[in-house]
Each structure stands twice: as structure tokens, then as C-alpha cells.
Design a protein around this motif. Structure first.
Motif, PDB file in Angstrom:
ATOM      1  N   UNK A 141       0.818  -1.203   0.000  1.00  0.00           N
ATOM      2  CA  UNK A 141       0.000   0.000   0.000  1.00  0.00           C
ATOM      3  C   UNK A 141       0.851   1.252   0.000  1.00  0.00           C
ATOM      4  N   UNK A 153       3.969   1.563  -1.085  1.00  0.00           N
ATOM      5  CA  UNK A 153       4.626   1.730  -2.380  1.00  0.00           C
ATOM      6  C   UNK A 153       3.647   2.284  -3.407  1.00  0.00           C
ATOM      7  N   UNK A 154       2.410   1.819  -3.343  1.00  0.00           N
ATOM      8  CA  UNK A 154       1.418   2.357  -4.285  1.00  0.00           C
ATOM      9  C   UNK A 154       1.177   3.830  -4.002  1.00  0.00           C
ATOM     10  N   UNK A 199       3.407   5.815  -2.865  1.00  0.00           N
ATOM     11  CA  UNK A 199       4.561   6.505  -3.438  1.00  0.00           C
ATOM     12  C   UNK A 199       4.403   6.656  -4.952  1.00  0.00           C
ATOM     13  N   UNK A 200       3.817   5.652  -5.581  1.00  0.00           N
ATOM     14  CA  UNK A 200       3.536   5.753  -7.017  1.00  0.00           C
ATOM     15  C   UNK A 200       2.650   6.974  -7.277  1.00  0.00           C
ATOM     16  N   UNK A 201       1.619   7.132  -6.446  1.00  0.00           N
ATOM     17  CA  UNK A 201       0.760   8.299  -6.655  1.00  0.00           C
ATOM     18  C   UNK A 201       1.530   9.592  -6.400  1.00  0.00           C
ATOM     19  N   UNK A 203       4.734  10.079  -6.948  1.00  0.00           N
ATOM     20  CA  UNK A 203       5.594  10.315  -8.115  1.00  0.00           C
ATOM     21  C   UNK A 203       4.766  10.926  -9.236  1.00  0.00           C
ATOM     22  N   UNK A 204       3.583  10.385  -9.466  1.00  0.00           N
ATOM     23  CA  UNK A 204       2.773  10.916 -10.559  1.00  0.00           C
ATOM     24  C   UNK A 204       2.218  12.286 -10.220  1.00  0.00           C
ATOM     25  N   UNK A 224       9.661   5.149   4.158  1.00  0.00           N
ATOM     26  CA  UNK A 224       9.567   5.152   2.697  1.00  0.00           C
ATOM     27  C   UNK A 224       9.092   6.511   2.198  1.00  0.00           C
ATOM     28  N   UNK A 228      11.049   9.265  -0.215  1.00  0.00           N
ATOM     29  CA  UNK A 228      10.572   9.754  -1.516  1.00  0.00           C
ATOM     30  C   UNK A 228      10.599  11.280  -1.526  1.00  0.00           C
TER      31      UNK A 228
END
Lengths: 566, 390, 118
Positions: free
Chosen positions: B42, B44-45, B47-49, B51-52, B369, B373
Motif C-alpha cells: 500500500x 509503495x502504491x 509513493x507511485x501516486x 511520483x505521478x 519510505x 521519496x
């Protein structure tokens, strides 16, 4: 294994308690972490938003009965605000959250065989963010309105419009986070919460669809967030990035916006396709044809959906080369969509089709979505798009996909899972009548708009030339019948709460897991460990006249044990 | 825990019942490992958001940099790459302490974890303090975002309308010149903030006292943790003030010299650009923080005709777009730092309470994490904004 | 993953030596990037590529070691890399489009000098 950890009182009263009656009072709902209750709250919320948005649509259609102003009090400016709010409410408050938020939340963990989604608090937070977004939209509505269109195009939205752009933008920003939280939860749940035996290719196709949708939600929605934030700051302080007066670039705004909003179209349609896969298989009493093709086509749509956003900008000043590339890529999305339609039709072939209400809606979906999809090809082709851009043809196209597709599938899904959610059966006859009315009146509403558009009627116009009047009147009549059909469907469902007979655990004979627990499900979903098998093995369930329900057949062939029975 | 994996795959009755009775175990997970893995995926996801989310700003940056490189070369000379570099080091150090904190949590070293989290918090405060000085200096020199200098009448003329009611576009006809003592006033307000934090330390002190008086362990530990985090923030702020005073205060002449070198270098490498940075009329003023350096901006803020037309014409069109991007990117980054500080304070409370143990350290790992980021984004922001030139 | 004694519970524990080495490397790279910025060693126009290369090395160190990705589940790494692919897509399309119509803006500005901001 799930039962071992249940509190004792739940096991004792397993036969009578379910998630609806296990606790009472407002706070037991407002502070619930149960995915089923959150799903029900989402269902009520999004349905309300749908009827609010629909009411605005009816005002818009009534306005078009005559070429000039028709309704007293509806001015040009108010008209602009009405279609903006219709679009914004339908997109942000209804279509995007409806299927994942309402049906997905309720069904996904049960279908998967899990006790809850991975992050129940985040799930509740997602619902309250939805409420927060709603409040911002209502504030915008009740103060100075909003007239930018749901797309908030610059520089109109930043420099010219005198309406509550910032409020509405922040509302959409918050709703974006609601959507992200739902998607994030679903991805983690599917990855980490599958019980033993639930392999990826034993997952029902609705789960594949929700998983693909969640990927888009997580990848695309943040870009909407930053876009809207930039827009709000641009308007409030003059950031200059999108404002040509300050050296900014309004076309860049459209890139930002459609990088989210085109994939968002697939956030809207993919879960609907998942529902249809379940409905077609169940009511044809046949395993789904081409399971893996449908599953992978969902993923393909999710990923290809990111490559085509430029087709919204063919006439916006986008460069020629990029335009051609986006046009070519646009056609690629039609391949996985066509695979799905082909597989649904092939599933029905030689099936024993039961025209129950959900199936009637599913058949409507296939017909309407096919028209919507095929007309999209005209718009993806560069030469024809120049003619059709910003006409009623576009309006008809996306209503065939979004309403004829998503909304019809959503209603079909609600009818399908209604016995599971509420524990009540609805009146089948009136349900079927509602689907017929919705199907016919939908076509009456939007088919004339294809003709209007190809003849040059621009969208978002208050007035029009008199030669379009006949088609507009047809469309308006259709829209009111459509409103009646949807109200009838809602009435059938609400009436069932008071007079419907008790629903058996598995009224439709589906083999997916959610039908193995009682209706409505107990608080922790399964009293007994569900046996995970092929979700589309229709021979594994047989009709049991005694309980008036389909029951799971043991592999030996006897009716010995019913997983859902008490 | 290795056994937990096996039992999960066989029948799952082995040790998860035991696990379900431990604190902080969520009922819908089978065991601690599943809970941790879910949380980690969750995170990491998320963090994906993130980044975007930031990707939009990087795209805006890239589009303007690719199409208007002269704006970036011209405007970035007003950023202090040494302050930026120092802040980079501070953030990297805070990443180290955070990663070390995760290690401490994994090994169950409570005091080590508390120390590492406090250090991280202090670094965060130091970073924000330096950022505050940077912003203040920019604001003082009128190095602001594009819209801050638009003449309201211009906009309306170009649109052919008068200013509409309800239009929130912030347009300023004449930016009022900040008082001469702007820097001093900022320092006064920073000191006031410090005093506020200092006084608010009484609350956790009170909590600790109450905790002892009524023998309530949670009250006591929360008091200690909050005391610790405010202390760390104060230390960080003080450090940033000291750095600022070192750079501008006592060693005025030395700093001036260093700035002059900086501009001299610009002058030699890209002749006309260096000229643009130094209005001919007040060469010595440009090196003292607190004065207007940009001739374009000084033109906007006074009625006088620009004296140095050559330098004005050398100034690229729309140079303030750079500052729009600069403020938005660093501002959003700073907002993430503040969110991280709140999360770390929460961790501090929980670690003082002793919640974390080798089979439950997820929150530390997840916040870690997130913190990394934020550091990662700064690692890109620093060269993209501060190190442009030649 | 080879040194199994470093596994504690269900996640890898980073040794202090690795943490300190990564920190030292990050500091060194930061100093390098500051020192070579604006120096005449780099041909004009290439500074951004040099700076971004160094930043990417630093970012990789942070992700791999501070964020434990080198010892983490492959899925988490795939998710993260996936996001970068989409950022690249977004960036690439936006730049390649805007670059191609800049001349139109320039022409318009020259034809209508009053319409453009200073």
C-alpha cells in the motif's frame, strides 16, 4: 481458517445476525469499518448524485424543446452552469465512484474470499472524502455556480469565468483522492488477501476489471490532482503556467487534464464490463467464453487507455505529428473492447438464457456499448473528427458509452447483487419492464443526437436553428421517458425493501464466492471457509427446491453440504 | 515468523491466533507478515501516486525549459546554490537517520529509534528554516511568480472587458515596497515562532507532570514524545537561523565578496546575462541581500523609467515563469516535509510508548519510505532549479 | 538475501556499514554536482544531462538501499518502476507536442507584439 478467530458471539448467532443488524444506530454506520456498510453508503450516495445529475439533465433537455429560451428563468448563463454541473456531478460524483465505490466495495472482498479490504480505515476515509467533495460541489452550486464545463479549460476557467471555479476544482481534487484510496485498497487486497486456492485465474472477471480500474485510478488520478491544484493556484495567484498572457500554455493544460481524464473514461467503463461478464455467464448458465482473453483485455484497456489522451485535442492546436500518432493509437483501444463484446456474445451462444432483470440490462449494455464504441471510431479518425468535434455527435457518443454502458451496467449490477446486499428479492416483472423502458427511451434520447451532431448542431449551445427542432423534441421526450424508467427501477428496488420476499443465498445460480455466504452476508462474510473453485463452473451449483436457492454441489455429486446453510 | 508462512499455506491454525491477540494486529489479516506486506505494498502504491503527483510539475518544468531555456539560465542565477546544496545534505542526512531508525525499529532498539526520529525531525526543521530564509530573500527582491507583476489594467485591456466581480485572479498594479527592515522583521517573527514553540513546550511538560501525579503512563509518554519533537524542531530552526546569520549577518563583507564572485563568474561566462543581473546604477546593492536586483522588477515597482535599457532588453520574456515553477515545486515539496514531520511526531509518540517491536514495525518502515521519496524529489529539484547555467 | 542472519522477522535489516557507505556516496555526489555546475568542463547545453545523471545515481542509491528495494519484494519494485514509465510517457508526449507548435506562438508574438507579456 477464518472462523477460528471469530469472536464467539458471532458464531453462536450466525444464523440470524448479518452485517445489517449486527449493530444499530447512526454511529455504527458513520464509524463503520465494514466494507459492506461502506459499500451501501456509497450506493446510497452515488445513486442520489445520479438522480440529482439526472434532474439537471432533464432541465437541460426541456430547455431544448424550442430553438429559443423555453423555460422561464433559464438564462444563457444559467444554462451554462446547468450543463457544467450535470457533467461534473455525473462524472466526479457518480460514474467514477459508483461501481468501484458501491458495488466494488461490497462485492470485492466477498468475491475474493477475504474478510475485508486491506485497509478498512482508508476505505472509510475514501467515503468521507467523497462526502467532502460533494460538499465543495454543493458550495459551488449554491454560491455563484460553475460554468466552465466539467473540463475546466483554461484560460476561460482562470481568467474569464466569474463562477466558483476554485471551489469546484478543490472538490474534484478531493474526489480524486477518494478514488485513489479506493483503487489503492483494491490493488493491495487483490494482491495480499486472496485465500489459499484463489489463484489469479480463479478470480471472477469482475475482480479483474476492478483490479485494472484500480491501476488506472492509482496511476492517473494524481495527475488530475496536480492539474487541478495548478489550476486553482493559477486562478488565485496567477501562476502563469497555463495563462498565455503570462507566457503560459493553455494547450499544456489540456495535456495535463486529459492525461487523467481519458484513462478516467476507462475507470468508468471497465468495472461495468466486469459486471457484464458476471451477468452474461450467470444468466446463460454457461462458463464465460474466453476467460483469459477477457481478463487480459481488461488489463490491455487499462494500459492502452494511457496512450490515447491526445484524441481530445485534435482541434485544440496540438501539433500535426502528435495528432496522427494519437489517432492511430486510439484505434488500438477498440481491439480489447471488441474482444470482450465478442466473448460475451459467444458466451450466450447455445446457453440456456434466463431473461431476468439483470440480464435484460446486460443485453441492453452490449447493444448500447457497441453503438457507443463504434461511433468512437468516427471521432478517432482525424478527418471526420474535424467535422464532428464539439457537436451533438460527441454528446451522443459518450452518453452511449457512459450512460448506455456504465449506468446500465451499474443498474444491472445493482439488480443482480440486490438480494445479496439487502436480503430481499424484488419484483421481477416490474424490473424487466424498467429495463425495457430504459433501453427504448435511451435510444430515443440519444440516437437523434447522432443525427443532430452530424448535421452540425454544436454541443453546449443554448439556442439552435429551427430545423433541428424535431430531433430535439424527440430527444427530450426520450429523456423524460428515460427518467421515468430509472425512477421505476429505483421504485422496484425500494419497494422490495418493504414487501420483497427473503432472498436465498444464491438466487441466480452463480458459482462465484459471494453467493456462498448467506444473504445478507454475516459481518465477517463467511461462517464457513468458502471452497474456492472455478468461478464459472455452472454445473457446480444445482437448484434446491427446499431452500428455493441454488446450492453448491459437492464433487461427489450429492447435495450433502451447503456452504451457505447454517 | 518463518513458521507463520508455512502455517499460512497449510491450515493457518498454528500461530495466528496468538498473533490476533497481540496489540495492533488487524483482525482481517491472517498473520503479522500479511499485515506488513499489505501495508508495504500500500505504501509503495502511495509513493507511485506521489511520483505521478509531482510528475505534473516536472512536465511543466521540462516543457518550459525545453522551449525557453534562456528563462531558466537567466532566472536561476538568483538562487543560491550553496544554500540549496546545504539543504540537500541536510535532507540526505535525515534520510540516513530515518533509514537507521527503521533498522532500530526492526531490531527493537527503542532508544535508538527515538534518537533517530528526533534527529530526522530536527533536520526537517532545519531544512524548512533555510527554505524560509530563501523565500524571504526572494520575496524581498521581488523575485515572485509570474502573475504577481501583471498590471491589472493590462489584463483587462487584452480581454476587452473590465474587471469582473468575483474574478479571483490576483493582480497587483504596484507591489508595495517592503519596509527596509524586512529582514529584521522576518527575524523577529521567526524568533516569535521559536518563542511560541518554546512556550508550547509547557503543555507536554504539564502532561509529563500529570502523568507522574496520576500515575498515567500514556500521558507521561505522550508528554515526553511531544517535548522531544518540539525540542528537535527548535534545534533545527535555531540551526537555520545561525546559518543565515553566518551568511548575512556578522560576516557581511565576506558574504558580499562571495556573492560578487558568483556574479562575476556569470559575467565572464555569459556576458550579457551577468550584466542583466547587475543594474548599472547600483552595482554594490545587488550583493547585499534585501535589495532589488532585477531591473525588470525594479521598473515594475517604481514609476521611474528603467535606467538601463540594455539590461532590460536582455532579460528574457516571461522570466517570472521560472519563479512560478520554483515556488510551486519547492512549496509543494515543503508541504510534504511538513506532512512528514507530523507523521514522524506520531511515530515518536508511539516509539516512546514502546509500540514497535520486531514483529510490528510497519509504521516506521512506511513513514520511512515516504520520507525517502520526499528526499528523492528534492534530489531532482536541487539540480533542476539551482544548478542551471553555462 | 544471501546473508540470512540479517533477516529479522519478515524484512531485511540494513547494516550500519551499508547505510553509512550510501550516505557518504550521496554526499560525494552532491558535492560533485555542485562543483561542476557552471564550470567550463561541461560543453554548453549538456549541464542538465550531467546534473540529471548524477541525480539519478543518487536517487537509485536512495531507492535501493535506504528504501530497501534491493531486498524487497519484486512486486513493490515493479509498481515503482511502472510509475516512472508513465511519467516518461506523460513527459515525452507533452514535450514532443509543445515543441512542435512553438514556432506558431513565436510567429503570433512577432505579428502581434502588444499581445504578449513582457
Amino acid at each position: 481458517m477464518a472462523t477460528a478467530s471469530l469472536p464467539a458471539h458471532q458464531q453462536d448467532h450466525a444464523s440470524s445476525t448479518n452485517y445489517l443488524n449486527c449493530s444499530r444506530g447512526f454511529l455504527s454506520w458513520a464509524c463503520t469499518l465494514d466494507h459492506k456498510r461502506i459499500g451501501v453508503m456509497y450506493l446510497i450516495g452515488t445513486m442520489t448524485a445520479m438522480f440529482a445529475g439526472g434532474a439537471l439533465a432533464l432541465i437541460l433537455r426541456a430547455e431544448h424543446l424550442t430553438p429559443q429560451a423555453t423555460l422561464p428563468g433559464i438564462t444563457h448563463d444559467l444554462y451554462n452552469q446547468l450543463f457544467t454541473l450535470h457533467g461534473a456531478i455525473m462524472v466526479f460524483l457518480f460514474i467514477i465512484p459508483s461501481i468501484p465505490g458501491a458495488l466494488g466495495n461490497f462485492i470485492l472482498p466477498i468475491m475474493l474470499g477475504a474478510k475485508d479490504v486491506a485497509f478498512p480505515r482508508m476505505n472509510l476515509c475514501s467515503f468521507y472524502l467523497w462526502v467532502g467533495g460533494l460538499i465543495f460541489f454543493l458550495t459551488a452550486l449554491l454560491t455563484t455556480g460553475l460554468d466552465t464545463g466539467w473540463t475546466f479549460y483554461t484560460p476561460y476557467s482562470t481568467n474569464t469565468s466569474s463562477t466558483s471555479v476554485v471551489t469546484a476544482t478543490l472538490g474534484a481534487f478531493i474526489l480524486g483522492f477518494s478514488s485513489i484510496f479506493t483503487g489503492l485498497n483494491f490493488i493491495v487486497t487483490v494482491h495480499t488477501m486472496r485465500p489459499p486456492g484463489m489463484t489469479w485465474f480463479r478470480m471472477p472477471l469482475f475482480l479483474w476489471a476492478l483490479y485494472s480500474t484500480a491501476i488506472i485510478q492509482v496511476l492517473a488520478t494524481p495527475v488530475l490532482g496536480i492539474t487541478l491544484l495548478l489550476l486553482a493556484v493559477e486562478r488565485s495567484f496567477g501562476l502563469g503556467i497555463f495563462d498565455p498572457k503570462l507566457g503560459g500554455d493553455p494547450v499544456l493544460y489540456q495535456h495535463f487534464f486529459w492525461f487523467y481524464s481519458h484513462p478516467a473514461v476507462y475507470i468508468m467503463i471497465l468495472p461495468a464490463m466486469g459486471i457484464i461478464s458476471e451477468l452474461i455467464s450467470t444468466f446463460s448458465r454457461k462458463p464465460i467464453f474466453g476467460y483469459r482473453f477477457i481478463a487480459f483485455s481488461s488489463m490491455a484497456i487499462a494500459l492502452l487507455g494511457f496512450l490515447v489522451w491526445g484524441h481530445h485535442m485534435f482541434t485544440s492546436g496540438q501539433s500535426e505529428m502528435v495528432t496522427v500518432v494519437f489517432s492511430v493509437l486510439t484505434f488500438s483501444v477498440s481491439i480489447p473492447s471488441a474482444i470482450k463484446v465478442f466473448n460475451w456474445v459467444a458466451t450466450m451462444y447455445k446457453g440456456s438464457i434466463l431473461l431476468a432483470t439483470p440480464m435484460c440490462y446486460a443485453l441492453s449494455f452490449i447493444f448500447l456499448f457497441t453503438i457507443g464504441g463504434l461511433t468512437g471510431l468516427f471521432l478517432g479518425a482525424l478527418a471526420t473528427d474535424i467535422h464532428l468535434h464539439d457537436t451533438y455527435f460527441v454528446v451522443a457518443h459518450f452518453h452511449y458509452v457512459m450512460m448506455g454502458g456504465t449506468l446500465v451496467a451499474f443498474i444491472g449490477g445493482v439488480f443482480y447483487w440486490w438480494p445479496k446486499i439487502t436480503g430481499r428479492m424484488y419484483n421481477e416483472f416490474w424490473g424487466q419492464v424498467s429495463s425495457l423502458i430504459v433501453f427504448l427511451s435511451f435510444n430515443l434520447t440519444f440516437f437523434p443526437q447522432f443525427i443532430l451532431g452530424s448535421r452540425g448542431m454544436p454541443r453546449r449551445y443554448f439556442n439552435y436553428v429551427p430545423e433541428y427542432q424535431t430531433l430535439h423534441i424527440l430527444s427530450t421526450i426520450g429523456s423524460f421517458l428515460l427518467g421515468f424508467g430509472l425512477a421505476l427501477a429505483a421504485g422496484v428496488l425500494i419497494a422490495s425493501l418493504f414487501s420483497g420476499r427473503r432472498a436465498p443465498a444464491n438466487p441466480w445460480g452463480s458459482a462465484t464466492l459471494e453467493w456462498q455466504c448467506s444473504s445478507p452476508p454475516p459481518l465477517s462474510n463467511f461462517e464457513h471457509t468458502p471452497s474456492v473453485g472455478d468461478p464459472y463452473d455452472m454445473n457446480s451449483v444445482v437448484w434446491d427446491a427446499e431452500t428455493e436457492s441454488y446450492v453448491k454441489q459437492q464433487s461427489s455429486g450429492g447435495h450433502s453440504h451447503v456452504a451457505s446453510a447454517h | 515468523m518463518a513458521t507463520a508462512v508455512e502455517t499460512h499455506e497449510t491450515d493457518g491454525h498454528g500461530d495466528h491466533d496468538d498473533w490476533h491477540h497481540k496489540p495492533f494486529s488487524a483482525h482481517h489479516f491472517e498473520n503479522a507478515e500479511q499485515q506488513f506486506d499489505s501495508g508495504k505494498l500500500g505504501m509503495w502504491l502511495f509513493l507511485v501516486t506521489e511520483v505521478l503527483f509531482f510528475s505534473g510539475l516536472f512536465v511543466a518544468y521540462a516543457v518550459y525549459r525545453a522551449n525557453h531555456p534562456e528563462v531558466f539560465i537567466y532566472a536561476s542565477q538568483y538562487l543560491d546554490k550553496y544554500l540549496g546544496g546545504m539543504n540537500t545534505v541536510v535532507l540526505i542526512f535525515s534520510s540516513l537517520t530515518m533509514a537507521w531508525g527503521v533498522r532500530c525499529a526492526q531490531l527493537g532498539q527503542r532508544s535508538g529509534l527515538i534518537l533517530m526520529l528526533s534527529l530526522t525531525l530536527a533536520c526537517a526543521a532545519l531544512f524548512l528554516g533555510v527554505k524560509t530564509f530563501e523565500y524571504t530573500e526572494k520575496a524581498h527582491k521581488r523575485l515572485l511568480w509570474a502573475g504577481a507583476f501583471v498590471n491589472a489594467t493590462d489584463i483587462n485591456k487584452s480581454l476587452g472587458t473590465t474587471k469582473r466581480p468575483g474574478n479571483h485572479v490576483f493582480v497587483v498594479e504596484k507591489i508595495p515596497k517592503p519596509p527596509e527592515t524586512f529582514e529584521e522583521r522576518m527575524m523577529v517573527s521567526l524568533r516569535a515562532i521559536q518563542r511560541f514553540w518554546g512556550v508550547s513546550m509547557l503543555i507536554p511538560v504539564l502532561l509529563v507532570g500529570l502523568g507522574y501525579r496520576f500515575n498515567s503512563r500514556p500521558t507521561r509518554t505522550i508528554g515526553y514524545a511531544v517535548l522531544l519533537s518540539i525540542g528537535a524542531i527548535l534545534v533545527g530552526m535555531e540551526a537555520s537561523i545561525q546559518i543565515h546569520e553566518f551568511q548575512h549577518g556578522g560576516a557581511h563583507a565576506a558574504t558580499g565578496g562571495h556573492d560578487a564572485d558568483h556574479h562575476e563568474a556569470d559575467h565572464q561566462e555569459a556576458g550579457h546575462n551577468g550584466e542583466a543581473g547587475l543594474p548599472g546604477a547600483h552595482p554594490e546593492h545587488s550583493v547585499v541581500a534585501g535589495d532589488i536586483v532585477d531591473p525588470m522588477l525594479s521598473e515594475l515597482t517604481s514609476d521611474a523609467e528603467p535606467k538601463d535599457l540594455k539590461s532590460l532588453s536582455d532579460r528574457p520574456r516571461n522570466a517570472n515563469i521560472f519563479f512560478s515553477i520554483y515556488y510551486f515545486m519547492t512549496g509543494l515539496h515543503a508541504f510534504h516535509i511538513i506532512c512528514g514531520m507530523i507523521a514522524i511526531t506520531w511515530l515518536l509518540v508511539r516509539s516512546v510508548e514502546g509500540h514497535f517491536r520486531p514483529d510490528y514495525f510497519g509504521p516506521v518502515d512506511f513513514v520511512g519510505l515516504y520520507w525517502h521519496i520526499v528526499d528523492l524529489i528534492w534530489i531532482y529539484l536541487f539540480p533542476l532549479l539551482y544548478l542551471i547555467g553555462n | 538475501m544471501s546473508d540470512s542472519h540479517d533477516h529479522h522477522g519478515f524484512a531485511h535489516v540494513m547494516s550500519p556499514a551499508v547505510l553509512l557507505a550510501v550516505f557518504a556516496a550521496l554526499i560525494v555526489f552532491t558535492v560533485i554536482t555542485v562543483l561542476i555546475a557552471g564550470s567550463s568542463l561541461i560543453p554548453p547545453g549538456f549541464d542538465i544531462y550531467v546534473a540529471l545523471t548524477i541525480a539519478t545515481i543518487k536517487a537509485a542509491l536512495v531507492v535501493l538501499f535506504f528504501m530497501h528495494m534491493i531486498h524487497d519484494k519484486g512486486l513493490n519494485a515493479i509498481m515503482f518502476v511502472f510509475s516512472l514509465v508513465f511519467v516518461a510517457l506523460f513527459l515525452g508526449a507533452a514535450i514532443s507536442d509543445t515543441e512542435q507548435y512553438q514556432h506558431l506562438i513565436k510567429d503570433f508574438g512577432q505579428a502581434n507584439p502588444d499581445s504578449m507579456a513582457k
